[in-house]
Write a protein that holds these residues in place. Structure first.
Motif, PDB file in Angstrom:
ATOM      1  N   ILE A  22      48.388  44.837  39.722  1.00  0.00           N
ATOM      2  CA  ILE A  22      47.579  44.535  41.041  1.00  0.00           C
ATOM      3  C   ILE A  22      46.609  45.689  41.521  1.00  0.00           C
ATOM      4  N   VAL A  23      45.469  45.218  41.969  1.00  0.00           N
ATOM      5  CA  VAL A  23      44.565  46.185  42.295  1.00  0.00           C
ATOM      6  C   VAL A  23      44.366  46.049  43.718  1.00  0.00           C
ATOM      7  N   CYS A  24      44.538  44.913  44.506  1.00  0.00           N
ATOM      8  CA  CYS A  24      44.325  44.687  45.921  1.00  0.00           C
ATOM      9  C   CYS A  24      45.716  44.186  46.465  1.00  0.00           C
ATOM     10  N   SER A  25      46.185  45.301  47.060  1.00  0.00           N
ATOM     11  CA  SER A  25      47.681  45.160  47.608  1.00  0.00           C
ATOM     12  C   SER A  25      47.566  44.127  48.725  1.00  0.00           C
ATOM     13  N   CYS A  26      46.495  44.247  49.509  1.00  0.00           N
ATOM     14  CA  CYS A  26      46.519  43.227  50.785  1.00  0.00           C
ATOM     15  C   CYS A  26      46.549  41.756  50.434  1.00  0.00           C
ATOM     16  N   TYR A  27      45.925  41.250  49.224  1.00  0.00           N
ATOM     17  CA  TYR A  27      45.979  39.952  48.951  1.00  0.00           C
ATOM     18  C   TYR A  27      46.556  39.809  47.480  1.00  0.00           C
ATOM     19  N   GLY A  28      47.136  40.671  47.076  1.00  0.00           N
ATOM     20  CA  GLY A  28      47.725  40.394  45.605  1.00  0.00           C
ATOM     21  C   GLY A  28      46.915  40.226  44.700  1.00  0.00           C
ATOM     22  N   VAL A  29      45.756  40.877  44.501  1.00  0.00           N
ATOM     23  CA  VAL A  29      44.666  40.366  43.442  1.00  0.00           C
ATOM     24  C   VAL A  29      45.153  41.240  42.212  1.00  0.00           C
ATOM     25  N   GLY A  30      45.271  40.772  41.246  1.00  0.00           N
ATOM     26  CA  GLY A  30      45.483  41.379  39.952  1.00  0.00           C
ATOM     27  C   GLY A  30      44.444  41.655  39.059  1.00  0.00           C
ATOM     28  N   GLU A  31      44.299  42.521  38.084  1.00  0.00           N
ATOM     29  CA  GLU A  31      43.335  43.023  37.460  1.00  0.00           C
ATOM     30  C   GLU A  31      42.794  42.063  36.686  1.00  0.00           C
ATOM     31  N   GLN A  32      43.462  41.120  36.045  1.00  0.00           N
ATOM     32  CA  GLN A  32      42.925  39.953  35.051  1.00  0.00           C
ATOM     33  C   GLN A  32      42.203  38.906  35.693  1.00  0.00           C
ATOM     34  N   ALA A  33      42.454  38.748  37.030  1.00  0.00           N
ATOM     35  CA  ALA A  33      41.468  37.822  37.861  1.00  0.00           C
ATOM     36  C   ALA A  33      40.242  38.658  38.226  1.00  0.00           C
ATOM     37  N   ILE A  34      40.401  39.896  38.568  1.00  0.00           N
ATOM     38  CA  ILE A  34      39.046  40.445  38.858  1.00  0.00           C
ATOM     39  C   ILE A  34      38.356  40.785  37.471  1.00  0.00           C
ATOM     40  N   LEU A  35      38.677  40.799  36.086  1.00  0.00           N
ATOM     41  CA  LEU A  35      37.931  41.213  35.110  1.00  0.00           C
ATOM     42  C   LEU A  35      37.269  39.734  34.780  1.00  0.00           C
ATOM     43  N   GLN A  36      38.017  38.574  34.892  1.00  0.00           N
ATOM     44  CA  GLN A  36      37.812  37.370  34.561  1.00  0.00           C
ATOM     45  C   GLN A  36      36.274  37.078  35.748  1.00  0.00           C
ATOM     46  N   ALA A  37      36.540  37.568  37.002  1.00  0.00           N
ATOM     47  CA  ALA A  37      35.449  37.317  37.996  1.00  0.00           C
ATOM     48  C   ALA A  37      34.075  37.987  37.572  1.00  0.00           C
TER      49      ALA A  37
END
Length: 877
Positions: free
Chosen positions: A818-833
Motif C-alpha cells: 500500500i502506497v496511499c493509506s488514505c484510499y488504500g491504493v496499492g503499488e500494483q495498481a499504481i504501476l499499472q496506471a
C-alpha cells in the motif's frame, strides 16, 4: 465539534462529527490557521482510534481492579511514605508532550511547588530540549520567533535534520504549495539521507552526520566576509566579535572537508542565504538529538541574528516541535530545569512563584532531567516515579536498562490510555487516563498557537483526566486548597494569571489577557498565538520585529562555537553508523496509531534501510532479515534498499516495541550520551554492526486473537480489520511450530505441504476462517489485504478456497504494498496506471485518487513514476 489533532507539533485543527460512542467522522478544520483544512493520514484516521479495544478502563493496584478511591489512596500513601522516609528528592514525575497544558500545569505545581523537588521531566527532553536551550541562550527566553505564515513569504527555506514530508506532513504540504505558487522560492534540504522531503529541494546537502554546526558556523564566517552582516542589528547583539573570531577558521575548504560536501555546493547554499532577503530555517530531531545539539541550534540562530533575517515575514529560525503540546509543557515548567511560566531558579523567581502559589516548599534548584532521572531510579536514589502518557521503556536510550530500573523501583505509578505497553508492564498502580476525544483542555503548537482540545465522546470505562488524578492525590497529601479546581478552565486561568504575574514585559511567555476568561469563553477559545496580553490582546504572530530580546539589557546573544562531531566512535567491531527516525504513518511508540489497520499498510514491520552497495557488502538483498547490534542491545528488521541512504550507515525507525515486535526496539541500542547543556540524548548516531539472519523459514500468520508467538527467531504484529497478522521467521519445521503453537484439533484443515519448499494451512470452524498460515524458505508473496478480508467475508466456492490457500485472488490483480493509506491504493495498481499513461501524480490522482487527500504519498508517487519510466525506456531500447 472543533478540536485539535493530538499528534505532531503542527497543531492541526480538526472538525469532528461523532457517529456513536466509539466512532466519528474526522475532517480538517478549514478555519484553523495551522492547517486550513489539511490533515495528514494519521490525523484523518483519528476517528478509527476511538475504539475501546485495548484501553485501560479502570484503576488497578498490583494487577487487580480497584476503585478510584482505593487507587488514589494507594498512590498518595506510597508517595507520602517514601517522602517521609527519604525526602522529596526520592520521588519524581515523568510527563509527556501529549498531556494537555492543564494536566502539565497541575503536575508541575504539585512536584515543584508542594512536594518541593524539581524532579519532573518529560519526553519532550528527548525531542526539543536542545531547541529550548538554544533559544534561551540566544534570546534570553524560550521564544520561537516564527509562524507558519512565513512559509508563504520566504525566498529561501532551509530544512535541516527534518524529514518534514513524513514527520510534519501538513506543514510540508503548505511549503510545497508555496513553492508551486512561487517557483522562484529556493529550498535547501540538509540531511545525510535523501528523504521524501528532498522531493521539492533545489539543493540537497547530504552532509556528514552531525556536522551541521560547522556548516552554519562557516556561514557566519562567509556572511562576515561578504557584507552579510546587518549593520542595524549591531546595537541589539552581544558577543559579535567573539563569534566572528571563532568562525574564522571555518572557510569553504574547511567546512567542505569537515562536512564531506562538495565545496561548490557549500558556496551555493551560503550565497543563497546571503542574497535572499527572506530566509526561513526549519529544523527538527536531526539537529536536536545530538550531544552538541544546543550548539547546532545556536549556529543556526547566529546566522539569522547576524544577517538580521529574523522578526519579519518569511524570516527566522523556526524549530519544528515534535509533539502536540511540547510547547505547552515548556510554558508551565514541564522540564526539570525550569519553573512555571518560563521562570528559572533564581532567588527572585523562586520567591515570586512561592508568593503566587502560597507555598513555602517551592523547589530552589533544578531537578533530574530524563536520562539522569532514570539513572537515579536504577541506583535506587529515586524510589517512586509517576509516569504520565508516555512509554520510556521504549523511547529512552538504553531501553533495557530503563526497563530494569522500573522493574526494581519501589513504586511505579503509570497513568495511561492503553492497558498493555512496555512501561505499563512495570506499574504497581495503573490509572486509566482519558484519551483524545475524551480530554478537555488546551495545547500549544510549534508557532506558539494555543488551541482547544475538546471532548466529544464518553470516556472509556472509568477513565479520568490527568489533572484530576494529580489534584486528587495532592488533596490526599494535604494540599487541598491549592488543588481544589472543579473544571480545567480554572486551571487555565491560574496558568494565564501566573504568566502575567510581576512580568512587566520581562518574560516572553505572557497570556495574561486570557486570565479572566469565563468557563464559557474558555470553551469557545479560538486559536491564538502568545504573547496575548494588554499590549497584544489578539495575540502575536512574530517576535523580535522590534529587536527587543529578553535578556535584562534587551540584547540578543551571539555564541562563539567550536563545532564538534557526534561522540559516537566507529570501530572494527561496530563499523556502521545507525540513524533513527520516524516513518510516515506511525506515531511515537504506536500505542494509538498501531491499532489502526490502515496506518499499518504502508510500512508494517521494523526495517533496516541500507544503500545497495552496503547491502551487497554484507551479502544482503531487499527483503532479507538482518540483525543490528550495538554495545547496548540488538534488534532484527527487514532489509530495504535505499540509494538515498549514505554508505557506511543504516536507518531504523523508532516506533516498534515489544507490543508489536519481539526484536524491533531501536532505542535499546542507543547509548545514554547527552548534550551537556540541554540534557537531550544523542539518539541519532549509534555505532553498530550488521549481520544477516538465516532462518529456516519465514511466514505469515493471520488469526483473530492477539498472541505473543513463542519459539521463533523473529515476529512482528500488524492489526488488520477483524484479525491480527504476524510476520514470522523460525528454525526447524514451520508445520511443527504451528502445531506446537495452536490447538488445531476439531477444526477443518486445508493445507498444502511442499516439504522444504513451503507449507500452507487454513483452519476453519463452522464455515468461518480461524487461521491462515503461509511459510517458505523466503517470505511468501501473498495478497495480504485479500487474505485478511477472508476472515470477515469467507470464500464460499472450492475455487475461492483453493485461491485463498495459494494466497492470491482467483481474479483481479493483487494490491501489492500500500502506497496511499488514505484510499488504500496499492503499488500494483499504481504501476499499472503508469504503464497505461499516468505520468504525473495529478494523473494518478485522477485515476486512482492516490495523493489527493493528505498528500503524504506524493513523494513516493513521483519516485514510482520516475522508476517505472526508466524501466519502460530500458525495455523499449
Amino acid at each position: 465539534m472543533k478540536t485539535t489533532c493530538p499528534y505532531c507539533g503542527v497543531g492541526c485543527g480538526v472538525s469532528v462529527t461523532p457517529q456513536g460512542d466509539q466512532s466519528a467522522r474526522v475532517e480538517g478544520d478549514g478555519d484553523h490557521p495551522a492547517n486550513f483544512g489539511r490533515l495528514c493520514v494519521k490525523g484523518a484516521a483519528l476517528g478509527e482510534t476511538l475504539q475501546h479495544t485495548g484501553r485501560l478502563r479502570w484503576p488497578q493496584v498490583g494487577g487487580q481492579r480497584v476503585s478510584w478511591d482505593a487507587a488514589l489512596d494507594a498512590a498518595a500513601e506510597g508517595l507520602k511514605r517514601i517522602i517521609d522516609q527519604h525526602g522529596p528528592q526520592a520521588v519524581a514525575f515523568y510527563a509527556s508532550g501529549q498531556l494537555l497544558t492543564e494536566d502539565y500545569y497541575v503536575a508541575n505545581k504539585l512536584m515543584k511547588g508542594f512536594i518541593g523537588a524539581a524532579n519532573i521531566d518529560t519526553n519532550s527532553r528527548l525531542c526539543m530540549a536542545s531547541a529550548v536551550a538554544g533559544y534561551k541562550r540566544a534570546f534570553g527566553a524560550d521564544a520561537v520567533p516564527c509562524c507558519y505564515e512565513d512559509f508563504d513569504h520566504a525566498d529561501l527555506v532551509v530544512l535541516v535534520g527534518s524529514n518534514a514530508a513524513w514527520a510534519h506532513p501538513v506543514a510540508y504540504r503548505r511549503l510545497e504549495q508555496a513553492k508551486q505558487r512561487r517557483p522562484e522560492m529556493k529550498i535547501v534540504v540538509i540531511d545525510p539521507r535523501r528523504t521524501a522531503t528532498c522531493d521539492i529541494a533545489d539543493l540537497h546537502l547530504a552532509l556528514r552526520p552531525g556536522s551541521d554546526s560547522a556548516l552554519f558556523t562557516g556561514l557566519v564566517n562567509f556572511l562576515a566576509h561578504h557584507q552579510g552582516i546587518d549593520e542595524t542589528m549591531r546595537p541589539y547583539m552581544e558577543g559579535l566579535e567573539e563569534t566572528l573570531s571563532a568562525s574564522r577558521p571555518w572557510d569553504k575548504e574547511a567546512v567542505a572537508a569537515w562536512c564531506q560536501l562538495e565545496p561548490d555546493n557549500v558556496t551555493t547554499f551560503w550565497q543563497w542565504f546571503l542574497n535572499q532577503p527572506r530566509v526561513l530555517t526549519l529544523w527538527c530531531m536531526g539537529i536536536n538529538q545530538s550531544a552538541s545539539g544546543t550548539d547546532s541550534n545556536n549556529a543556526i540562530i547566529n546566522a539569522h541574528l547576524l544577517s538580521g533575517k529574523i522578526g519579519a515575514p518569511g524570516c527566522g529560525p523556526f524549530s519544528l516541535t515534535g509533539q502536540p503540546n511540547a510547547m505547552g509543557g515548556r510554558e508551565v515548567g514541564g522540564l526539570a530545569n525550569q519553573l512555571a511560566a518560563h521562570m528559572g531558579f533564581s532567588e527572585a523567581e523562586c520567591d515570586r512563584l512561592q508568593r503566587f502559589w502560597g507555598s513555602d516548599r517551592v523547589a530552589r534548584q533544578p531537578g533530574l532531567t530524563a536520562v539522569a532521572l532514570f539513572e537515579a531510579i536504577a541506583r535506587g536514589e529515586v524510589k517512586a516515579v509517576w509516569i504520565m502518557g508516555t512509554n520510556p521503556a521504549v523511547s529512552m536510550p538504553q531501553g533495557n536498562r530503563v526497563a530494569q530500573a522500573l522493574a526494581n523501583c519501589e513504586l511505579v505509578i503509570v497513568s495511561e490510555v492503553t492497558e498493555q505497553s512496555d512501561t505499563a508492564a512495570f506499574a504497581d498502580i495503573l490509572l486509566p487516563a482519558q484519551g483524545w476525544g475524551e480530554k478537555n483542555g488546551t495545547v500549544t503548537n510549534s508557532e506558539r498557537r494555543i488551541s482547544r482540545q475538546r471532548a466529544f465522546v464518553a470516556p472509556a470505562g472509568e477513565a479520568r483526566p490527568d489533572w484530576w488524578m494529580l489534584a486528587q492525590v495532592a488533596q490526599r497529601l494535604g494540599y487541598g486548597d491549592a488543588f481544589a479546581w472543579r473544571h480545567p478552565a480554572a486551571i487555565f486561568r491560574e496558568h494565564a494569571a501566573l504568566s502575567g504575574f510581576e512580568n512587566n514585559g520581562q518574560r516572553a511567555f505572557d497570556i495574561s489577557a486570557l486570565a479572566s476568561l469565563s468557563d464559557t469563553q474558555w470553551e469557545d477559545l479560538q486559536p491564538v498565538q502568545w504573547p496575548v496580553n494588554a499590549s497584544a490582546p489578539q495575540g502575536t504572530a512574530r517576535l523580535f520585529a522590534d529587536r527587543h530580546f529578553f535578556y535584562p539589557d534587551g540584547k540578543a546573544r551571539l555564541l562563539p562555537l567550536d563545532p564538534r562531531l557526534p561522540q559516537v566512535a566507529l570501530s572494527r567491531h561496530y563499523p556502521l553508523l545507525m540513524n533513527t527516525g520516524r516513518i510516515r504513518d506511525q506515531w511515537h511508540t504506536m500505542t494509538r496509531t498501531g491499532s489502526v489497520p490502515r496506518l499499518m499498510q504502508h510500512i508494517d514491520e521494523p526495517f533496516i534501510a541500507l544503500h545497495p552497495q552496503e547491502a551487497q557488502r554484507y551479502g544482503l538483498r531487499s527483503g532479507d532479515l538482518a540483525r543490528v547490534q550495538s554495545a547496548h542491545g540488538w534488534l532484527v528488521g527487514r532489509v530495504t534498499l535505499d540509494s538515498g541512504q549514505p554508505t557506511g550507515s543504516l536507518f531504523v525507525p523508532m516506533h516498534w516495541n515489544r507490543q508489536f515486535s519481539a526484536q524491533g526496539h531501536v532505542d535499546a541500542l542507543v547509548a545514554a550520551r547527552c548534550c551537556p547543556i540541554s540534557g537531550q540524548p544523542e539518539l541519532k548516531q549509534t555505532a553498530v554492526r550488521l549481520q544477516a539472519l538465516h532462518p529456516a523459514w519465514q511466514g505469515w500468520l493471520w488469526q483473530p486473537a492477539r498472541i505473543t508467538p513463542q519459539q521463533v527467531s523473529y515476529w512482528a504484529r500488524a492489526p488488520q480489520a477483524g484479525v491480527q497478522r504476524y510476520t514470522l521467521a523460525g528454525k526447524g519445521s514451520p508445520q511443527a511450530w504451528l502445531e506446537a503453537q495452536f490447538a488445531l484439533a476439531g477444526m477443518q484443515l486445508q493445507y498444502a505441504d511442499a516439504g522444504a519448499a513451503g507449507y500452507r494451512l487454513l483452519a476453519w470452524r463452522d464455515g468461518a476462517l480461524q487461521l491462515a498460515f503461509y511459510a517458505a524458505p523466503t517470505l511468501p508473496v501473498i495478497d495480504r489485504a485479500w487474505v485478511a478480508q477472508a476472515f470477515s467475508t469467507p470464500p464460499q466456492s472450492a475455487e475461492e478456497r483453493h485461491a485463498l490457500l495459494a494466497g492470491q485472488p482467483a481474479q483481479g490483480v493483487p494490491q501489492g504494498r500500500i502506497v496511499c493509506s488514505c484510499y488504500g491504493v496499492g503499488e500494483q495498481a499504481i504501476l499499472q496506471a503508469v504503464a497505461e499513461g499516468c505520468r504525473t501524480p495529478a494523473a494518478l490522482g485522477a485515476a486512482l485518487k492516490c495523493g489527493t487527500n493528505c498528500g503524504s504519498c506524493l513523494p513516493e508517487l513521483r519516485q514510482i513514476i520516475v522508476t517505472q519510466q526508466v524501466e519502460m525506456a530500458g525495455e523499449e531500447s
